[in-house]
Design an enzyme around this catalytic site. Structure first.
Site, PDB file in Angstrom:
ATOM      1  N   ASP A  12       0.878  -1.184   0.000  1.00 46.87           N
ATOM      2  CA  ASP A  12       0.000   0.000   0.000  1.00 46.87           C
ATOM      3  C   ASP A  12       0.909   1.227   0.000  1.00 46.87           C
ATOM      4  O   ASP A  12       2.118   1.116   0.238  1.00 46.87           O
ATOM      5  CB  ASP A  12      -0.899  -0.006   1.258  1.00 46.87           C
ATOM      6  CG  ASP A  12      -1.790   1.236   1.349  1.00 46.87           C
ATOM      7  OD1 ASP A  12      -2.363   1.652   0.312  1.00 46.87           O
ATOM      8  OD2 ASP A  12      -1.917   1.801   2.445  1.00 46.87           O
ATOM      9  N   SER A  13       0.320   2.383  -0.225  1.00 45.79           N
ATOM     10  CA  SER A  13       1.093   3.624  -0.151  1.00 45.79           C
ATOM     11  C   SER A  13       1.631   3.850   1.258  1.00 45.79           C
ATOM     12  O   SER A  13       2.590   4.585   1.451  1.00 45.79           O
ATOM     13  CB  SER A  13       0.206   4.808  -0.528  1.00 45.79           C
ATOM     14  OG  SER A  13      -0.874   4.900   0.395  1.00 45.79           O
ATOM     15  N   TYR A  44      -0.593   8.457  -2.219  1.00 43.37           N
ATOM     16  CA  TYR A  44      -0.687   8.191  -3.659  1.00 43.37           C
ATOM     17  C   TYR A  44      -1.822   9.009  -4.278  1.00 43.37           C
ATOM     18  O   TYR A  44      -1.825   9.277  -5.469  1.00 43.37           O
ATOM     19  CB  TYR A  44      -1.003   6.713  -3.909  1.00 43.37           C
ATOM     20  CG  TYR A  44       0.171   5.749  -3.829  1.00 43.37           C
ATOM     21  CD1 TYR A  44       1.479   6.171  -3.612  1.00 43.37           C
ATOM     22  CD2 TYR A  44      -0.059   4.386  -4.001  1.00 43.37           C
ATOM     23  CE1 TYR A  44       2.521   5.260  -3.547  1.00 43.37           C
ATOM     24  CE2 TYR A  44       0.972   3.461  -3.953  1.00 43.37           C
ATOM     25  CZ  TYR A  44       2.270   3.890  -3.725  1.00 43.37           C
ATOM     26  OH  TYR A  44       3.296   2.982  -3.682  1.00 43.37           O
ATOM     27  N   CYS A  75      -4.631  -1.369  -1.912  1.00 42.44           N
ATOM     28  CA  CYS A  75      -4.741   0.066  -2.144  1.00 42.44           C
ATOM     29  C   CYS A  75      -5.638   0.292  -3.357  1.00 42.44           C
ATOM     30  O   CYS A  75      -5.340  -0.215  -4.450  1.00 42.44           O
ATOM     31  CB  CYS A  75      -3.345   0.631  -2.405  1.00 42.44           C
ATOM     32  SG  CYS A  75      -3.324   2.375  -2.813  1.00 42.44           S
ATOM     33  N   ASN A  76      -6.703   1.029  -3.164  1.00 43.36           N
ATOM     34  CA  ASN A  76      -7.625   1.316  -4.271  1.00 43.36           C
ATOM     35  C   ASN A  76      -6.956   2.211  -5.322  1.00 43.36           C
ATOM     36  O   ASN A  76      -7.159   2.036  -6.522  1.00 43.36           O
ATOM     37  CB  ASN A  76      -8.868   2.026  -3.738  1.00 43.36           C
ATOM     38  CG  ASN A  76      -9.677   1.146  -2.809  1.00 43.36           C
ATOM     39  OD1 ASN A  76     -10.626   0.508  -3.227  1.00 43.36           O
ATOM     40  ND2 ASN A  76      -9.304   1.096  -1.551  1.00 43.36           N
ATOM     41  N   THR A  77      -6.163   3.169  -4.860  1.00 48.93           N
ATOM     42  CA  THR A  77      -5.546   4.133  -5.768  1.00 48.93           C
ATOM     43  C   THR A  77      -4.509   3.440  -6.660  1.00 48.93           C
ATOM     44  O   THR A  77      -4.438   3.685  -7.869  1.00 48.93           O
ATOM     45  CB  THR A  77      -4.880   5.269  -4.962  1.00 48.93           C
ATOM     46  OG1 THR A  77      -5.778   5.696  -3.938  1.00 48.93           O
ATOM     47  CG2 THR A  77      -4.534   6.447  -5.842  1.00 48.93           C
ATOM     48  N   GLU A 153      -1.505   8.249   8.757  1.00 53.75           N
ATOM     49  CA  GLU A 153      -0.063   7.961   8.729  1.00 53.75           C
ATOM     50  C   GLU A 153       0.647   8.543   9.958  1.00 53.75           C
ATOM     51  O   GLU A 153       1.645   8.004  10.413  1.00 53.75           O
ATOM     52  CB  GLU A 153       0.573   8.525   7.447  1.00 53.75           C
ATOM     53  CG  GLU A 153       0.149   7.803   6.176  1.00 53.75           C
ATOM     54  CD  GLU A 153       0.675   6.381   6.077  1.00 53.75           C
ATOM     55  OE1 GLU A 153       1.824   6.140   6.477  1.00 53.75           O
ATOM     56  OE2 GLU A 153      -0.077   5.499   5.604  1.00 53.75           O
ATOM     57  N   CYS A 185     -10.974   3.678   0.340  1.00 56.16           N
ATOM     58  CA  CYS A 185      -9.520   3.790   0.524  1.00 56.16           C
ATOM     59  C   CYS A 185      -9.201   2.918   1.730  1.00 56.16           C
ATOM     60  O   CYS A 185      -9.916   2.979   2.746  1.00 56.16           O
ATOM     61  CB  CYS A 185      -9.130   5.239   0.779  1.00 56.16           C
ATOM     62  SG  CYS A 185      -7.457   5.469   1.424  1.00 56.16           S
ATOM     63  N   HIS A 187      -7.117   3.070   3.984  1.00 56.89           N
ATOM     64  CA  HIS A 187      -6.824   3.759   5.247  1.00 56.89           C
ATOM     65  C   HIS A 187      -8.093   4.009   6.074  1.00 56.89           C
ATOM     66  O   HIS A 187      -8.048   4.077   7.299  1.00 56.89           O
ATOM     67  CB  HIS A 187      -6.167   5.122   4.990  1.00 56.89           C
ATOM     68  CG  HIS A 187      -4.715   5.065   4.623  1.00 56.89           C
ATOM     69  ND1 HIS A 187      -4.258   4.611   3.409  1.00 56.89           N
ATOM     70  CD2 HIS A 187      -3.599   5.414   5.329  1.00 56.89           C
ATOM     71  CE1 HIS A 187      -2.938   4.697   3.370  1.00 56.89           C
ATOM     72  NE2 HIS A 187      -2.504   5.179   4.524  1.00 56.89           N
TER      73      HIS A 187
HETATM   74  N1  DGL Z   1      -4.731   3.406   0.911  1.00 55.70           N
HETATM   75  C1  DGL Z   1      -4.823   3.841  -0.423  1.00 55.70           C
HETATM   76  C2  DGL Z   1      -6.122   3.543  -1.107  1.00 55.70           C
HETATM   77  O1  DGL Z   1      -6.744   2.550  -0.791  1.00 55.70           O
HETATM   78  C3  DGL Z   1      -4.129   5.092  -0.890  1.00 55.70           C
HETATM   79  C4  DGL Z   1      -4.142   6.269  -0.016  1.00 55.70           C
HETATM   80  C5  DGL Z   1      -3.179   7.347  -0.507  1.00 55.70           C
HETATM   81  O2  DGL Z   1      -1.983   7.112  -0.417  1.00 55.70           O
HETATM   82  O3  DGL Z   1      -3.637   8.382  -0.983  1.00 55.70           O
HETATM   83  O4  DGL Z   1      -6.548   4.251  -1.971  1.00 55.70           O
END
Ligand code: DGL
Length: 270
Positions: A12-13, A44, A75-77, A153, A185, A187
């Protein structure tokens, strides 16, 4: 089938993918899980897709060097930016994730579903295609959430500032009548208590972690040869970061509910 001796790579990011790792651990109790938090490059969500694609390839190469037999893009992004090209490059199982629109549409009684996600996810072609598929079934209202990932974070899960940010992003969706919020997301599940504080206990919060773990289990059972070893129960999880190892150890220990030490990624992968 017991999956001892299996090695699964997850990235993940940052620390958001730990919300998925909890589900993976429950599904595969004796696999060795290697997790990479790309903390030097987080978030990300505001970066160009090509940048995230390059990072995703770098992290995947690292995980393969560590012996990963399957990769989870937690991570979705990164899924939106890189899943297709990772799958074009590698033949091992690559499990990706996207906002869980289908179960949310099924869960909503008000007919309004809200999506909380990063700007990168919401602006992606992949998400546009997903929305199009469900357009007309319910009203889907989206909300980008700059700043939320950074708060998590920092380990700032419960401060008045974080509550205020959550309120700013959730309120417009609730005012439109949303009774179901997609946590788009990885997070955001860590902010579920704050979201419930604002939206009320009756709100449906939908995330994809459990479905990803089930999909991983199905794919490894169907596609990988039977596991060879019994695993090493002493090192069932290994954590890496591209950022500061001490900060990562602190925040990962908090979110993993166990004292752990994160290692720094080797230089070529930073
Ligand atoms: N946790 C990530 C997601 O699911 C990315 C969050 C990020 O770094 O902007 O999209």
């Amino acid at each position: 089938m017991p999956q001892g001796g299996r090695t699964i790579g997850v990235f993940d990011s940052g620390v958001g993918g730990l919300s998925v790792l909890h589900h993976i651990r429950a599904a595969l109790p004796d696999a060795h899980l290697i997790y990479v938090a790309d903390s030097a490059h987080v978030p990300y969500g505001d970066k160009p897709p090509a940048y995230i694609e390059t990072r995703s390839h770098t992290l995947t190469r690292f995980l393969l060097e560590q012996g990963a037999e399957a990769i989870v893009i937690a991570c979705n992004t990164a899924t939106a930016a890189a899943a297709a090209s990772l799958r074009d490059t590698y033949s091992l199982p690559i499990i990706a994730m996207e906002p869980a629109v289908k179960p949310a549409v099924a869960a909503s009684k008000s007919g309004v579903v809200g999506v909380l996600a990063t700007v990168g996810t919401l602006e992606s072609a992949r998400f546009a295609a997903l929305l199009e598929k469900y357009a007309g079934m319910v009203e889907i209202v989206t909300q980008g959430c700059p700043g939320l990932v950074e708060a998590i974070e920092r380990g700032d899960l419960n401060s008045p500032e974080t509550l205020q940010l959550v309120e700013r992003y959730a309120r417009p969706l609730l005012d439109r009548g949303a009774d179901t919020l997609i946590l788009g997301c990885t997070h955001y599940p860590f902010l579920a208590p704050l979201i419930r504080q604002i939206a009320g206990a009756q709100i449906s919060l939908i995330d994809t972690g459990a479905a990803v773990a089930r999909q991983l289990q199905r794919r490894i059972e169907a596609e990988l040869p039977p596991p060879t070893g019994n695993g090493n129960p002493q090192s069932r999880e290994t954590f890496y970061t591209s950022g500061d190892a001490a900060q990562a150890s602190y925040i990962i220990s908090t979110l993993w509910n166990k004292q752990v030490t994160a290692r720094q990624l080797p230089k070529p992968f930073l």
